[in-house]
Design an enzyme around this catalytic site. Structure first.
Site, mmCIF file in Angstrom:
data_model
loop_
_atom_site.group_PDB
_atom_site.id
_atom_site.type_symbol
_atom_site.label_atom_id
_atom_site.label_comp_id
_atom_site.label_asym_id
_atom_site.label_seq_id
_atom_site.Cartn_x
_atom_site.Cartn_y
_atom_site.Cartn_z
ATOM 1 N N MET A 32 60.223 90.428 52.732
ATOM 2 C CA MET A 32 60.769 89.896 53.987
ATOM 3 C C MET A 32 62.007 89.039 53.702
ATOM 4 O O MET A 32 62.432 88.264 54.554
ATOM 5 C CB MET A 32 59.698 89.080 54.711
ATOM 6 C CG MET A 32 58.495 89.928 55.098
ATOM 7 S SD MET A 32 57.644 89.332 56.550
ATOM 8 C CE MET A 32 57.128 87.733 55.999
ATOM 9 N N GLY A 38 59.692 85.145 42.200
ATOM 10 C CA GLY A 38 58.518 86.029 42.337
ATOM 11 C C GLY A 38 58.941 87.428 42.772
ATOM 12 O O GLY A 38 58.470 88.440 42.231
ATOM 13 N N HIS A 39 59.870 87.483 43.753
ATOM 14 C CA HIS A 39 60.371 88.788 44.181
ATOM 15 C C HIS A 39 61.193 89.434 43.061
ATOM 16 O O HIS A 39 61.098 90.637 42.820
ATOM 17 C CB HIS A 39 61.262 88.628 45.421
ATOM 18 C CG HIS A 39 60.593 87.998 46.594
ATOM 19 N ND1 HIS A 39 60.916 86.744 47.058
ATOM 20 C CD2 HIS A 39 59.601 88.456 47.402
ATOM 21 C CE1 HIS A 39 60.167 86.458 48.109
ATOM 22 N NE2 HIS A 39 59.357 87.472 48.338
ATOM 23 N N VAL A 178 54.094 84.663 40.206
ATOM 24 C CA VAL A 178 55.062 83.815 39.497
ATOM 25 C C VAL A 178 54.942 82.401 40.068
ATOM 26 O O VAL A 178 54.887 82.208 41.292
ATOM 27 C CB VAL A 178 56.495 84.351 39.671
ATOM 28 C CG1 VAL A 178 57.500 83.429 38.997
ATOM 29 C CG2 VAL A 178 56.592 85.762 39.108
HETATM 30 P P1 AMP Z 1 57.157 88.301 51.066
HETATM 31 O O1 AMP Z 1 58.601 88.660 51.202
HETATM 32 O O2 AMP Z 1 56.948 86.870 50.694
HETATM 33 O O3 AMP Z 1 56.308 88.789 52.187
HETATM 34 O O4 AMP Z 1 56.626 89.065 49.783
HETATM 35 C C1 AMP Z 1 57.115 90.291 49.329
HETATM 36 C C2 AMP Z 1 56.365 90.641 48.080
HETATM 37 O O5 AMP Z 1 56.591 89.640 47.093
HETATM 38 C C3 AMP Z 1 54.847 90.709 48.280
HETATM 39 O O6 AMP Z 1 54.322 91.801 47.544
HETATM 40 C C4 AMP Z 1 54.377 89.393 47.721
HETATM 41 O O7 AMP Z 1 53.049 89.423 47.227
HETATM 42 C C5 AMP Z 1 55.366 89.210 46.572
HETATM 43 N N1 AMP Z 1 55.434 87.802 46.170
HETATM 44 C C6 AMP Z 1 55.658 86.714 46.960
HETATM 45 N N2 AMP Z 1 55.581 85.574 46.230
HETATM 46 C C7 AMP Z 1 55.301 85.947 44.960
HETATM 47 C C8 AMP Z 1 55.078 85.241 43.733
HETATM 48 N N3 AMP Z 1 55.134 83.912 43.679
HETATM 49 N N4 AMP Z 1 54.808 85.960 42.620
HETATM 50 C C9 AMP Z 1 54.739 87.323 42.663
HETATM 51 N N5 AMP Z 1 54.945 88.052 43.789
HETATM 52 C C10 AMP Z 1 55.207 87.383 44.912
#
Ligand code: AMP
Length: 290
Positions: A32, A38-39, A178
């Site tokens: 998103m 992490g991303h 992460v």
């Molecule tokens: P989001 O954009 O936050 O909805 O997440 C997109 C992807 O990034 C999802 O698969 C999340 O699980 C992953 N994600 C978000 N935060 C982390 C993190 N700290 N470590 C690893 N993957 C993450």
């Protein structure tokens, strides 16, 4: 170098077809936006696995409840493009809401049972929105592999189930969480934390580690583990615990006793910011070890 950003389904399909014509496999990282390390780790994992890496950036309205933060969710496309470029993405797909949900869209994907607990209990319809957009992205990009973070444990588990149940020809890769050096899981929502709450936030991960230590020390009663976890989280000044559960790692159902792979999963409000985190507390097969 910044990867190109496309906004239409036709463009991303053309780029994927061109890559496949060159014999490249396609990897997808659905996000998103408001990207962080992490991303970036997911993009690097996709880079290692696939010849052509697509990052989707789409704040998906159907996974937000009416009182949630859809309107104020951070949108930082320029910075995101840099993160994607540095991590080795080949293409960014950043569609408008109208492109993903044209008028008269009636079909939703609902993975029953797995979505009832944890985040599903307090965010009704959330996983229906997640599954629908992820399946749409799979059909649009047609990746060979897609990468998700185990920070969103329930989400990753539900997507693995959806792919299995619907015979979707995509390999789902779940990557480790992460964290900041102090243990806080990276999240796009961390930027909303006040300085005081940011200083308290690592106590969420610390509480999960205490729970794991209790399990390792021989506590097998899930209710006792849960109530100690709840108490430790409630002791964080200003925290409101949404849930603190010890569940079966596979079915996400409540457990009476440990003895199967189990995960401790929590959601905690610090101020108005809702943070989630989890930790495997007994041998667990559906995620990579942390
Ligand atoms: P989001 O954009 O936050 O909805 O997440 C997109 C992807 O990034 C999802 O698969 C999340 O699980 C992953 N994600 C978000 N935060 C982390 C993190 N700290 N470590 C690893 N993957 C993450």
């Amino acid at each position: 170098m910044l990867p190109p950003t496309v906004t239409t389904i036709a463009e991303v399909r053309r780029a994927g077809a061109a890559a496949r014509a060159l014999g490249k496999s396609v990897g997808l990282v659905p996000t998103m936006g408001a990207l962080h390390e992490g991303h970036a780790a997911l993009v690097r994992a996709a880079r290692r696995r696939s010849g052509f890496v697509v990052v989707s950036i789409f704040v998906n309205p159907t996974q937000f409840g009416p009182k949630e933060d859809f309107a104020k969710y951070p949108r930082t496309l320029e910075a995101d493009q840099k993160v994607c470029g540095d991590a080795g993405a080949d293409l960014i797909f950043a569609p408008a809401v109208e492109a993903m949900y044209p008028e008269n869209s009636f079909t939703f994907v609902d993975v029953s049972t797995l979505g009832d607990h944890l985040c599903g209990a307090t965010r009704p319809g959330h996983f229906r929105g997640v599954c629908t957009v992820v399946l749409k992205l799979f059909n649009i990009v047609r990746p060979d592999a897609a990468h998700f973070g185990s920070k969103d444990y329930q989400q990753a588990r539900i997507i693995v189930q959806m792919v299995r149940d619907l015979n979707v020809p995509v390999e789902v890769c779940v990557e480790p969480t992460v964290r900041e050096p102090d243990g806080l899981a990276l999240s796009s929502r961390n930027r909303y934390l006040s300085a005081e709450d940011r200083a308290l936030a690592p106590r969420i991960q610390a509480a999960l580690r205490t729970t794991r230590a209790r399990a390792v020390a021989g506590e097998v009663d899930a209710a006792r583990l849960e109530s100690a976890l709840h108490a430790e989280l409630s002791a964080i000044p200003g925290a409101r615990v949404d849930y603190a559960r010890v569940v079966d790692a596979e079915t996400l159902q409540p457990l009476t006793r440990l003895g199967r792979p189990a995960v401790a999963a929590v959601a905690v409000f610090l101020g108005t910011t809702r943070l989630i985190d989890n930790l495997p507390i007994a041998e667990c097969g559906v995620r990579n070890a942390e």
